[in-house]
Scaffold this motif. Structure first.
Motif, PDB file in Angstrom:
ATOM      1  N   ASN A 140       0.831  -1.208   0.000  1.00 54.23           N
ATOM      2  CA  ASN A 140       0.000   0.000   0.000  1.00 54.23           C
ATOM      3  C   ASN A 140       0.870   1.263   0.000  1.00 54.23           C
ATOM      4  O   ASN A 140       0.933   1.988   0.993  1.00 54.23           O
ATOM      5  CB  ASN A 140      -0.936  -0.033   1.214  1.00 54.23           C
ATOM      6  N   MET A 141       1.546   1.467  -1.133  1.00 56.03           N
ATOM      7  CA  MET A 141       2.393   2.668  -1.272  1.00 56.03           C
ATOM      8  C   MET A 141       1.637   3.713  -2.092  1.00 56.03           C
ATOM      9  O   MET A 141       1.075   3.375  -3.149  1.00 56.03           O
ATOM     10  CB  MET A 141       3.698   2.330  -2.009  1.00 56.03           C
ATOM     11  N   PRO A 142       1.652   4.970  -1.640  1.00 54.92           N
ATOM     12  CA  PRO A 142       0.972   6.004  -2.419  1.00 54.92           C
ATOM     13  C   PRO A 142       1.563   6.120  -3.827  1.00 54.92           C
ATOM     14  O   PRO A 142       2.772   5.924  -4.021  1.00 54.92           O
ATOM     15  CB  PRO A 142       1.260   7.289  -1.629  1.00 54.92           C
ATOM     16  N   LEU A 143       0.676   6.442  -4.769  1.00 55.32           N
ATOM     17  CA  LEU A 143       1.121   6.613  -6.158  1.00 55.32           C
ATOM     18  C   LEU A 143       2.301   7.591  -6.255  1.00 55.32           C
ATOM     19  O   LEU A 143       3.251   7.351  -6.994  1.00 55.32           O
ATOM     20  CB  LEU A 143      -0.066   7.105  -7.009  1.00 55.32           C
ATOM     21  N   GLU A 144       2.232   8.671  -5.446  1.00 49.63           N
ATOM     22  CA  GLU A 144       3.303   9.686  -5.530  1.00 49.63           C
ATOM     23  C   GLU A 144       4.664   9.083  -5.196  1.00 49.63           C
ATOM     24  O   GLU A 144       5.683   9.456  -5.799  1.00 49.63           O
ATOM     25  CB  GLU A 144       3.058  10.852  -4.554  1.00 49.63           C
ATOM     26  N   VAL A 145       4.685   8.152  -4.232  1.00 49.71           N
ATOM     27  CA  VAL A 145       5.956   7.513  -3.853  1.00 49.71           C
ATOM     28  C   VAL A 145       6.465   6.664  -5.014  1.00 49.71           C
ATOM     29  O   VAL A 145       7.639   6.740  -5.409  1.00 49.71           O
ATOM     30  CB  VAL A 145       5.771   6.644  -2.577  1.00 49.71           C
ATOM     31  N   CYS A 146       5.554   5.872  -5.599  1.00 41.57           N
ATOM     32  CA  CYS A 146       5.946   4.978  -6.703  1.00 41.57           C
ATOM     33  C   CYS A 146       6.426   5.808  -7.891  1.00 41.57           C
ATOM     34  O   CYS A 146       7.431   5.484  -8.537  1.00 41.57           O
ATOM     35  CB  CYS A 146       4.755   4.116  -7.135  1.00 41.57           C
ATOM     36  N   GLU A 147       5.704   6.882  -8.140  1.00 45.71           N
ATOM     37  CA  GLU A 147       6.024   7.716  -9.299  1.00 45.71           C
ATOM     38  C   GLU A 147       7.355   8.438  -9.093  1.00 45.71           C
ATOM     39  O   GLU A 147       8.137   8.607 -10.026  1.00 45.71           O
ATOM     40  CB  GLU A 147       4.886   8.715  -9.528  1.00 45.71           C
ATOM     41  N   LYS A 148       7.615   8.829  -7.872  1.00 48.42           N
ATOM     42  CA  LYS A 148       8.874   9.513  -7.574  1.00 48.42           C
ATOM     43  C   LYS A 148      10.053   8.540  -7.752  1.00 48.42           C
ATOM     44  O   LYS A 148      11.111   8.921  -8.256  1.00 48.42           O
ATOM     45  CB  LYS A 148       8.832  10.048  -6.141  1.00 48.42           C
ATOM     46  N   ARG A 149       9.834   7.290  -7.346  1.00 48.24           N
ATOM     47  CA  ARG A 149      10.908   6.296  -7.511  1.00 48.24           C
ATOM     48  C   ARG A 149      11.178   6.090  -9.006  1.00 48.24           C
ATOM     49  O   ARG A 149      12.317   6.089  -9.434  1.00 48.24           O
ATOM     50  CB  ARG A 149      10.488   4.962  -6.891  1.00 48.24           C
ATOM     51  N   ASP A 150      10.129   5.858  -9.742  1.00 48.92           N
ATOM     52  CA  ASP A 150      10.131   5.613 -11.200  1.00 48.92           C
ATOM     53  C   ASP A 150      11.392   4.898 -11.676  1.00 48.92           C
ATOM     54  O   ASP A 150      12.098   5.360 -12.590  1.00 48.92           O
ATOM     55  CB  ASP A 150       9.937   6.933 -11.963  1.00 48.92           C
ATOM     56  N   ALA A 151      11.657   3.731 -11.052  1.00 49.21           N
ATOM     57  CA  ALA A 151      12.893   2.986 -11.300  1.00 49.21           C
ATOM     58  C   ALA A 151      13.109   2.671 -12.785  1.00 49.21           C
ATOM     59  O   ALA A 151      14.246   2.596 -13.244  1.00 49.21           O
ATOM     60  CB  ALA A 151      12.871   1.702 -10.484  1.00 49.21           C
ATOM     61  N   LYS A 152      12.018   2.496 -13.532  1.00 49.65           N
ATOM     62  CA  LYS A 152      12.164   2.102 -14.946  1.00 49.65           C
ATOM     63  C   LYS A 152      11.819   3.244 -15.898  1.00 49.65           C
ATOM     64  O   LYS A 152      11.789   3.042 -17.126  1.00 49.65           O
ATOM     65  CB  LYS A 152      11.257   0.898 -15.231  1.00 49.65           C
ATOM     66  N   GLY A 153      11.477   4.388 -15.345  1.00 59.30           N
ATOM     67  CA  GLY A 153      11.130   5.544 -16.194  1.00 59.30           C
ATOM     68  C   GLY A 153       9.776   5.418 -16.876  1.00 59.30           C
ATOM     69  O   GLY A 153       9.444   6.188 -17.786  1.00 59.30           O
ATOM     70  N   LEU A 154       8.963   4.442 -16.415  1.00 57.28           N
ATOM     71  CA  LEU A 154       7.686   4.195 -17.101  1.00 57.28           C
ATOM     72  C   LEU A 154       6.610   5.215 -16.729  1.00 57.28           C
ATOM     73  O   LEU A 154       5.755   5.556 -17.547  1.00 57.28           O
ATOM     74  CB  LEU A 154       7.193   2.768 -16.810  1.00 57.28           C
ATOM     75  N   TYR A 155       6.643   5.706 -15.484  1.00 59.23           N
ATOM     76  CA  TYR A 155       5.649   6.718 -15.086  1.00 59.23           C
ATOM     77  C   TYR A 155       5.835   7.986 -15.936  1.00 59.23           C
ATOM     78  O   TYR A 155       4.865   8.599 -16.363  1.00 59.23           O
ATOM     79  CB  TYR A 155       5.768   7.052 -13.596  1.00 59.23           C
ATOM     80  N   LYS A 156       7.084   8.346 -16.165  1.00 62.00           N
ATOM     81  CA  LYS A 156       7.374   9.544 -16.968  1.00 62.00           C
ATOM     82  C   LYS A 156       6.774   9.371 -18.366  1.00 62.00           C
ATOM     83  O   LYS A 156       6.074  10.252 -18.875  1.00 62.00           O
ATOM     84  CB  LYS A 156       8.893   9.759 -17.035  1.00 62.00           C
ATOM     85  N   LEU A 157       7.017   8.182 -18.932  1.00 54.79           N
ATOM     86  CA  LEU A 157       6.478   7.907 -20.276  1.00 54.79           C
ATOM     87  C   LEU A 157       4.950   7.919 -20.260  1.00 54.79           C
ATOM     88  O   LEU A 157       4.310   8.439 -21.182  1.00 54.79           O
ATOM     89  CB  LEU A 157       6.984   6.544 -20.784  1.00 54.79           C
ATOM     90  N   ALA A 158       4.360   7.382 -19.174  1.00 53.51           N
ATOM     91  CA  ALA A 158       2.897   7.342 -19.080  1.00 53.51           C
ATOM     92  C   ALA A 158       2.338   8.763 -18.967  1.00 53.51           C
ATOM     93  O   ALA A 158       1.336   9.095 -19.605  1.00 53.51           O
ATOM     94  CB  ALA A 158       2.473   6.493 -17.889  1.00 53.51           C
ATOM     95  N   ARG A 159       2.988   9.589 -18.160  1.00 59.66           N
ATOM     96  CA  ARG A 159       2.545  10.984 -18.006  1.00 59.66           C
ATOM     97  C   ARG A 159       2.653  11.754 -19.325  1.00 59.66           C
ATOM     98  O   ARG A 159       1.857  12.648 -19.594  1.00 59.66           O
ATOM     99  CB  ARG A 159       3.383  11.711 -16.945  1.00 59.66           C
ATOM    100  N   GLU A 160       3.662  11.383 -20.108  1.00 58.02           N
ATOM    101  CA  GLU A 160       3.846  12.050 -21.413  1.00 58.02           C
ATOM    102  C   GLU A 160       2.910  11.480 -22.481  1.00 58.02           C
ATOM    103  O   GLU A 160       2.954  11.900 -23.635  1.00 58.02           O
ATOM    104  CB  GLU A 160       5.310  11.895 -21.876  1.00 58.02           C
TER     105      GLU A 160
END
Ligand SMILES: Nc1ncnc2c1ncn2[C@@H]1O[C@H](COP(=O)(O)OS(=O)(=O)O)[C@@H](OP(=O)(O)O)[C@H]1O
Ligand SMILES: Nc1ncnc2c1ncn2[C@@H]1O[C@H](COP(=O)(O)OP(=O)(O)O)[C@@H](O)[C@H]1O
Length: 207
Positions: free
Chosen positions: A135-155
């Motif tokens: 149960n980790m907040p989305l913001e924590v997961c997105e900040k980690r963005d170990a694979k850069g996938l959140y950045k790509l998803a946001r774009e």
């Protein structure tokens, strides 16, 4: 056209060495630890940490990691809801086989849909399916963005990314919940300790 689910005239063949014999050999009880949560929530880290802790105690486990299985068994599947459902169904069936072999099977997949997770639960004897919610907040997961996938998803370069433009249904009654305390995520060995203590308490680490 798919012929999935079309087998007919098939019979169950019982083998003489059963689950109790295997559990006795291994001095543990087979079960499935199912880790669910957003990408980047720490599922794989926790899975490996549990595996290491169990190994050090002389217990046999096996990690089924969503990302890894998508390189082989599930490489024909994408991320639309029906593909995710088939992904979870297959892994649930494989996990059941591992548990039947007496192993502590650790499955770590986003597994965003409650219905798919519940279907896996129903494959196993009561209490042998242990659902762990990262149960980790989305913001924590997105900040980690170990694979850069959140950045790509946001774009908008990845469509249907869980938590961004695809759903995640949190468990309603999981056995274990891992969360932050005062905004700090427990260290991997601490999270693993929580799960291993549960396994110990419920008698899975003895025959
Ligand atoms: N659209 C989309 N949504 C979510 N995740 C995506 C997507 N595309 C690729 N990835 C990568 O695939 C990993 C998740 O695979 P899973 O098999 O666990 O997913 S699922 O259970 O079928 O939903 C996930 O790995 P984890 O970060 O380990 O969760 C991502 O790296
Ligand atoms: N307990 C933790 N505390 C701090 N960082 C963590 C923790 N668990 C995982 N991480 C980090 O978060 C990132 C994502 O972890 P990972 O296990 O790959 O998540 P998932 O499998 O859910 O995508 C990695 O960089 C990992 O090192």
């Amino acid at each position: 056209m798919s012929s999935l689910g079309n087998s007919t005239n098939i019979f169950w063949h019982e083998c003489p060495v059963g689950k109790p014999d295997k559990q006795k050999l291994l001095q543990q009880k087979g079960c499935v630890v199912w880790i669910t949560g957003l990408s980047g929530s720490g599922k794989s880290t926790l899975a490996c940490s549990i595996g290491r802790e169990l190994h050090s105690r002389g217990k046999l486990s096996y990690v089924l990691d969503g990302d890894n299985l998508r390189h082989g068994l599930n490489k024909d599947l994408g991320f639309k809801a029906e593909d995710r459902a088939e992904n979870i169904r297959r892994v649930g069936e494989v996990a059941k086989l591992f548990a039947d072999a007496g192993l502590i099977c650790i499955a770590s997949l986003i597994s965003p849909y409650r219905r798919d997770r519940d279907a896996c639960r129903s494959l196993l004897p009561v209490a042998s399916f242990i659902e762990v919610f990262m149960n980790m907040p989305l913001e924590v997961c997105e900040k980690r963005d170990a694979k850069g996938l959140y950045k790509l998803a946001r774009e908008g370069k990845i469509k249907g990314f869980t938590g961004i433009d695809d759903p995640y249904e949190p468990p309603l009654n999981c056995e274990i919940e891992i969360q932050q305390h005062h905004g700090i995520c427990p260290a991997p060995n601490v999270m693993a300790g929580q799960v291993v203590s549960y396994l110990e308490e419920k008698g899975f680490l003895h025959a």
